[in-house]
Design a protein around this motif. Structure first.
Motif, mmCIF file in Angstrom:
data_model
loop_
_atom_site.group_PDB
_atom_site.id
_atom_site.type_symbol
_atom_site.label_atom_id
_atom_site.label_comp_id
_atom_site.label_asym_id
_atom_site.label_seq_id
_atom_site.Cartn_x
_atom_site.Cartn_y
_atom_site.Cartn_z
ATOM 1 N N PHE A 1 3.248 -3.987 -12.729
ATOM 2 C CA PHE A 1 3.204 -2.911 -13.498
ATOM 3 C C PHE A 1 2.540 -3.250 -15.176
ATOM 4 C CE2 PHE A 1 5.021 -0.104 -16.858
ATOM 5 C CZ PHE A 1 4.862 1.316 -16.348
ATOM 6 N N LEU A 2 2.925 -4.250 -15.553
ATOM 7 C CA LEU A 2 2.406 -4.973 -16.658
ATOM 8 C C LEU A 2 1.266 -5.458 -16.694
ATOM 9 C CD1 LEU A 2 5.611 -6.839 -18.239
ATOM 10 C CD2 LEU A 2 4.987 -4.549 -18.690
ATOM 11 N N GLN A 3 0.753 -5.984 -15.672
ATOM 12 C CA GLN A 3 -0.503 -6.787 -15.267
ATOM 13 C C GLN A 3 -1.710 -5.636 -15.139
ATOM 14 O OE1 GLN A 3 0.598 -9.465 -12.319
ATOM 15 N NE2 GLN A 3 1.098 -11.012 -13.545
ATOM 16 N N SER A 4 -1.068 -4.528 -14.524
ATOM 17 C CA SER A 4 -2.124 -3.644 -14.132
ATOM 18 C C SER A 4 -2.627 -2.645 -15.283
ATOM 19 C CB SER A 4 -1.847 -2.809 -12.954
ATOM 20 O OG SER A 4 -0.558 -2.193 -13.258
ATOM 21 N N GLY A 5 -1.917 -2.772 -16.319
ATOM 22 C CA GLY A 5 -1.986 -1.959 -17.513
ATOM 23 C C GLY A 5 -1.499 -0.714 -17.581
ATOM 24 N N GLU B 1 0.851 -1.285 -0.029
ATOM 25 C CA GLU B 1 0.180 0.141 -0.113
ATOM 26 C C GLU B 1 0.865 1.336 0.036
ATOM 27 O OE1 GLU B 1 -2.509 0.293 3.330
ATOM 28 O OE2 GLU B 1 -3.268 2.138 2.809
ATOM 29 N N LEU B 2 1.941 1.324 0.871
ATOM 30 C CA LEU B 2 2.567 2.586 0.984
ATOM 31 C C LEU B 2 3.830 2.546 -0.065
ATOM 32 C CD1 LEU B 2 2.430 2.639 4.929
ATOM 33 C CD2 LEU B 2 1.256 4.110 3.353
ATOM 34 N N TRP B 3 4.515 1.615 -0.325
ATOM 35 C CA TRP B 3 5.855 1.694 -1.062
ATOM 36 C C TRP B 3 5.576 1.248 -2.372
ATOM 37 C CZ3 TRP B 3 10.070 -0.567 -3.542
ATOM 38 C CH2 TRP B 3 11.212 0.010 -3.452
ATOM 39 N N ASP B 4 4.965 0.173 -2.623
ATOM 40 C CA ASP B 4 4.947 -0.300 -4.038
ATOM 41 C C ASP B 4 4.065 0.442 -4.890
ATOM 42 O OD1 ASP B 4 4.831 -4.034 -3.226
ATOM 43 O OD2 ASP B 4 6.280 -2.369 -2.981
ATOM 44 N N SER B 5 2.832 0.847 -4.264
ATOM 45 C CA SER B 5 1.702 1.827 -5.076
ATOM 46 C C SER B 5 2.218 2.958 -5.589
ATOM 47 C CB SER B 5 0.671 1.860 -4.293
ATOM 48 O OG SER B 5 0.948 2.733 -3.047
ATOM 49 N N GLY C 1 2.035 6.623 -10.517
ATOM 50 C CA GLY C 1 2.392 7.881 -11.189
ATOM 51 C C GLY C 1 2.579 7.809 -12.590
ATOM 52 N N PRO C 2 3.578 8.758 -13.352
ATOM 53 C CA PRO C 2 3.715 8.701 -14.702
ATOM 54 C C PRO C 2 4.224 7.529 -14.950
ATOM 55 C CG PRO C 2 4.469 10.892 -13.770
ATOM 56 C CD PRO C 2 3.590 10.055 -12.696
ATOM 57 N N PRO C 3 3.818 6.696 -15.997
ATOM 58 C CA PRO C 3 4.294 5.309 -16.203
ATOM 59 C C PRO C 3 5.704 5.231 -16.798
ATOM 60 C CG PRO C 3 2.577 6.006 -17.753
ATOM 61 C CD PRO C 3 2.541 6.884 -16.826
ATOM 62 N N GLU C 4 5.861 6.191 -17.534
ATOM 63 C CA GLU C 4 7.199 6.260 -18.319
ATOM 64 C C GLU C 4 8.304 6.482 -17.369
ATOM 65 O OE1 GLU C 4 5.547 10.360 -18.178
ATOM 66 O OE2 GLU C 4 4.888 8.452 -18.904
ATOM 67 N N GLN C 5 7.978 7.418 -16.239
ATOM 68 C CA GLN C 5 9.341 7.550 -15.312
ATOM 69 C C GLN C 5 9.261 6.422 -14.486
ATOM 70 O OE1 GLN C 5 8.841 11.457 -13.169
ATOM 71 N NE2 GLN C 5 7.516 12.127 -14.695
ATOM 72 N N ALA C 6 8.279 5.714 -13.985
ATOM 73 C CA ALA C 6 8.272 4.492 -13.079
ATOM 74 C C ALA C 6 8.933 3.367 -13.840
ATOM 75 C CB ALA C 6 6.926 4.125 -13.005
ATOM 76 N N LEU C 7 8.627 3.285 -15.161
ATOM 77 C CA LEU C 7 9.473 1.958 -15.949
ATOM 78 C C LEU C 7 10.668 2.314 -15.947
ATOM 79 C CD1 LEU C 7 9.109 -0.462 -17.346
ATOM 80 C CD2 LEU C 7 8.606 0.904 -19.334
ATOM 81 N N LEU C 8 11.219 3.564 -16.293
ATOM 82 C CA LEU C 8 12.693 3.822 -16.366
ATOM 83 C C LEU C 8 13.578 3.639 -15.058
ATOM 84 C CD1 LEU C 8 12.762 6.955 -18.734
ATOM 85 C CD2 LEU C 8 13.554 4.804 -19.223
ATOM 86 N N ALA D 1 -0.025 0.003 -20.804
ATOM 87 C CA ALA D 1 -1.032 0.374 -21.946
ATOM 88 C C ALA D 1 -1.272 2.101 -21.644
ATOM 89 C CB ALA D 1 -2.423 -0.220 -21.690
ATOM 90 N N ASP D 2 -1.156 2.388 -20.136
ATOM 91 C CA ASP D 2 -1.261 3.979 -20.070
ATOM 92 C C ASP D 2 -0.163 4.599 -20.625
ATOM 93 O OD1 ASP D 2 -2.551 3.082 -16.586
ATOM 94 O OD2 ASP D 2 -3.474 3.363 -18.770
ATOM 95 N N LEU D 3 1.128 3.911 -20.625
ATOM 96 C CA LEU D 3 2.386 4.850 -20.981
ATOM 97 C C LEU D 3 2.145 5.030 -22.513
ATOM 98 C CD1 LEU D 3 6.134 3.840 -20.321
ATOM 99 C CD2 LEU D 3 5.167 4.345 -22.680
ATOM 100 N N LEU D 4 1.638 3.884 -23.373
ATOM 101 C CA LEU D 4 1.346 4.108 -24.812
ATOM 102 C C LEU D 4 0.335 5.260 -24.956
ATOM 103 C CD1 LEU D 4 1.721 0.556 -26.016
ATOM 104 C CD2 LEU D 4 3.718 2.157 -26.143
ATOM 105 N N TRP D 5 -0.715 5.031 -24.287
ATOM 106 C CA TRP D 5 -1.772 6.053 -24.552
ATOM 107 C C TRP D 5 -1.451 7.420 -24.336
ATOM 108 C CZ3 TRP D 5 -5.491 6.613 -27.732
ATOM 109 C CH2 TRP D 5 -6.671 7.212 -27.863
ATOM 110 N N SER D 6 -0.502 7.575 -23.230
ATOM 111 C CA SER D 6 -0.342 8.944 -23.042
ATOM 112 C C SER D 6 0.459 9.433 -24.218
ATOM 113 C CB SER D 6 0.623 9.122 -21.398
ATOM 114 O OG SER D 6 1.701 8.375 -21.799
ATOM 115 N N TYR D 7 1.229 8.902 -24.912
ATOM 116 C CA TYR D 7 1.964 9.408 -25.921
ATOM 117 C C TYR D 7 1.132 9.601 -26.959
ATOM 118 C CZ TYR D 7 6.658 9.133 -24.110
ATOM 119 O OH TYR D 7 7.906 9.428 -23.053
ATOM 120 N N CYS D 8 0.018 8.707 -27.100
ATOM 121 C CA CYS D 8 -0.903 9.155 -28.300
ATOM 122 C C CYS D 8 -1.608 10.245 -27.831
ATOM 123 C CB CYS D 8 -1.855 7.907 -28.193
ATOM 124 S SG CYS D 8 -1.218 6.548 -28.726
#
Length: 765
Positions: free
Chosen positions: A129-133, A88-92, A97-104, A136-143
């Motif tokens: 990160f992958l299972q929760s979509g 709840e406190l650390w993983d989330s 947040g912004p998916p591109e920053q989190a993935l990097l 997909a949010d990362l790609l759509w944010s660039y769209c």
């Protein structure tokens, strides 16, 4: 004291949270600090932070926060959390947040940590990160162009992490890799996300950008995973584009945004994944007309440089080029290229047998897709290539190559020689190969609409229709009707040249080509100003718009230019004949134009006066104005009163006119002898290009014949004249007698009669 601005307030709050997490050991303080950071990611009215504060945190502090958490991943307070508290406190914080920053940040942390519990923890967060979509949010944010304005280097790094994630995880985790990170599962997941973004672009009313999605697709394909992505994506796109124009537009926009360096991999995978040429056309549209890299891949590389693909790929590519009127010029271009490759003796000798079979399939399929009108226009060129190609194959020492040449030659003869005698080889071992080749020629015509191959289909008559027939009505004769064109032909020669050079309007180009000859002959002054430039344009001009009579009109204009401005145009053509980067067809065109121009210049000039432009035609001249008028009157009176037994030939003798060709015959003849014995990279007259050599010798002989009685042919030095006659006689004496009688029998008998007459005349004198 005034409160600090929102950005300063967020910065101070984040710094306070960092100090608490670094120094405090109280779980209550730790939880409060983490919850404060969470408040900047919460959405909706329940969030304690304002919209401006949340935006500032996402833009300037989110990535820094994640890096701080990774730096303190070994802290005691993190390991004192329960599983639920840690989630709840650390993983989330990594998942909200912004998916591109989190993935990097996640991929950077996985690359730095050694195998440990902390590494497993980051791997599990990445899996969620992958299972929760979030991808997909990362790609759509660039769209939606909602992603932060990053640099090209940062975007390239993100693109590499997204596409190469299975490789990065495999290198780091080795045998402990997660199933979701395997290529067999990850790339189909990525394919679904790309398809989902395309679907959202279709349904969303906003203007979406597919640049990042197209880059992702291109990089996946260039890394060798196109089969895992396009094998699933192509059938979906084909089904959606079958009846939806919006889907077609979005798919074409997707492919247009693929970077040039990855276009080949995408198209190669796509032509192998689609079901047929219609599906390929719906997905990529006329991409080959607007993208040079796509055109090179479709029309050259997949047909001539590679031969590992199945026959179905050839059917799809050639059927795609033949299915649309705007793409048919590329089909003719492909046919010429494939024909030259098939007829090249060096290729027959050095390329593998499998590649020769692949090229033969492409050649026969291309021929089967031609319309009869296109075939008639290309018939002379194709006949030359066919004869040279047959000779190259029959000269091979490999039996299969000879058989292949025979089979292809039979099929080409059957397709080109309409209503004429067909070529036939009596070899029994070719039956199986011949059946295979014939099936290839029939297959493309079954997949392409018949209207694009052989014209409209005749209507089927119904026997019951005679009950309500209009046969008693006389049909109106419309054979003389002409289609009214919206464009008007050019009236000035420079306008005609500009149209031929730069216009993309097929109607204007055709009209300009048709009137160019008359404009050249009507205005010699204007023609001389642009003669060489226009000749150059016409020499390099191709029939991109399938213009009827293209070769005839093009040749007529070049001939007229040579006649009007003889010396500059002749010097240009004779120089270009031995230049590099010209096809055999262009060199033959040069010889034909020079021969036609020389013949026209050698004919007597007949001046025809136009009565409509003659200002003196309607004036009655005064008898005294013409000094020979009284002589004509007296001559007529004498003729009328003189009695003759036989008048004989009463017409006046023909008026002598100067030979326009005689003074300039040397400009035609001598430059063509300059480099005939110097082989070039693509042109060898004394080697493989014997067809051009034969035509060159024939043209030179024509030049000599047309220059009869010209001073350039007179040899004033007796010794030189006798040496020339001796050389000619030596040529005759060196030839076998049977060859002389077989090839030059008529000429020899005529020469003998002519010499006998000359001998008698000399004896009498």
């Amino acid at each position: 004291m005034d409160p600090p601005p929102p950005n300063a307030e967020v910065r101070l709050s984040v710094a306070q949270c960092f100090r608490t997490l670094s120094t405090s050991s109280e779980s209550k303080d730790i939880s409060a600090a983490l919850q404060t950071l969470h408040s900047y990611l919460d959405e909706g009215p329940e969030s304690s932070a304002t919209a401006a504060q949340r935006a500032d945190f996402r833009r300037a502090h989110y990535s820094r926060t994640l890096h701080f958490l990774l730096t303190n991943i070994h802290a005691d307070w993190l390991h004192s959390f329960t599983s639920a508290q840690r989630t709840e406190l650390w993983d989330s914080l990594f998942l909200r947040g912004p998916p591109e920053q989190a993935l990097l940040v996640l991929m950077e942390g996985i690359g730095q940590l050694r195998p440990s519990r902390n590494l497993d923890h980051l791997v599990s967060i990445t899996e969620r990160f992958l299972q929760s979509g979030r991808l997909a949010d990362l790609l759509w944010s660039y769209c939606l162009q909602a992603a932060p304005c990053d640099s090209p280097q940062l975007r390239e790094t993100l693109l590499g992490r997204v596409v190469a994630l299975p490789d990065l995880m495999a290198n780091r985790l080795h045998p402990n890799n997660k199933p979701l990170f395997l290529p067999q599962l990850y790339y189909p997941l990525l394919n679904n996300l790309i398809s989902q973004c395309v679907c959202l672009c279709v349904t969303d009313g906003n203007d979406c950008s597919l640049t990042f999605v197209a880059q992702t697709l291109g990089k996946v394909c260039i890394q060798g995973h196109s089969d895992l992505v396009l094998a699933v994506m192509a059938p979906k796109l084909s089904a959606h584009t079958r009846s939806d124009m919006v889907w077609q537009r979005v798919c074409r926009k997707l492919l247009e945004n693929v970077p040039q360096r990855w276009m080949e991999s995408v198209l190669t995978g796509l032509v192998q994944a689609v079901s047929g040429p219609d599906a390929l056309g719906r997905i990529i549209g006329n991409l080959v007309l607007t993208n040079k890299q796509a055109q090179f891949v479709i029309t050259h590389k997949l047909l001539l440089l590679q031969y590992k693909y199945e026959t179905q790929v050839l059917r799809i590519i050639l059927g795609y080029l033949a299915a649309d009127r705007e793409r048919r010029p590329l089909l003719i271009q492909v046919l010429r290229s494939v024909f030259q490759a098939w007829a090249n003796p060096s290729a027959v000798k050095h390329t593998p047998l499998e590649q020769q079979l692949y090229v033969s399939k492409a050649l026969l399929m291309s021929m089967s897709l031609l319309k009869d009108s296109e075939l008639q226009e290309l018939r002379s060129d194709l006949s030359l290539c066919s004869s040279s190609g047959m000779q190259s194959h029959l000269n091979s020492s490999v039996v299969r190559i000879r058989h292949m040449g025979m089979v292809v030659g039979e099929c080409l003869s059957s397709r080109m020689n309409i209503n004429e005698t067909k070529l036939k080889f009596e070899v029994k071992s070719m039956c199986k190969l011949q059946d295979t080749v014939l099936s290839l020629m029939r297959a493309p015509t079954d997949e392409v609409p018949s209207s694009t191959v052989s014209g409209p289909e005749p209507s089927k008559t119904n026997p019951d229709s005679d009950l309500d027939s209009d046969d008693e009505l006389t049909p109106y004769d419309m054979s003389g009707d002409q289609e009214i064109s919206k464009a008007s032909p050019p009236r000035y020669l420079r306008d005609c040249l500009e149209t031929l050079m730069s216009s993309d309007d097929s109607v204007r180009v055709e009209l300009s080509l048709r009137v160019a000859e008359s404009l050249v002959r009507k205005n010699a002054f204007a023609a001389k100003e642009i003669s060489v430039q226009m000749t150059k344009v016409l020499l390099h001009m191709e029939n991109k718009y399938n213009i009827n009579g293209f070769l005839v009109h093009r040749q007529a204009v070049m001939t007229a230019l040579t006649v009007i401005d003889c010396i500059p145009v002749t010097q240009y053509l004779t120089t270009e004949f031995y230049s590099l980067n010209y096809s055999l067809r262009q060199r033959l065109d040069i010889l034909e134009v020079l021969a036609l121009a020389a013949q026209e210049l050698a004919k007597p000039v007949t001046v025809k006066r136009d009565p409509s432009t003659d200002t003196t035609a309607h004036l009655t001249p005064y008898p005294g104005d013409n000094p020979v008028h009284w002589r004509q009157v007296i001559e007529k009176r004498i003729q009328s009163k003189t009695k003759r037994l036989s008048k004989g030939h009463t017409q006046p003798p023909p008026k002598a006119t100067p030979n326009r060709y005689a003074p300039i015959a040397g400009y035609f003849f001598f430059p063509l002898l300059r480099n005939y014995d110097k082989p070039q990279v693509t042109f060898d007259l004394l080697g493989s290009d014997h067809l051009v050599l034969g035509r060159l010798i024939h043209t030179l002989g024509l030049f000599v014949h047309l220059a009869v009685n010209a001073p350039v042919l007179f040899i004033t030095i007796t010794m030189v004249r006798r040496s020339v006659l001796f050389a000619v006689c030596s040529v005759f004496l060196s030839m076998p007698s049977q060859n002389l009688l077989q090839d030059l029998s008529d000429q020899l008998f005529e020469t003998r009669t002519w010499l006998a007459g000359k001998n008698k005349a000399g004896n009498k004198s």
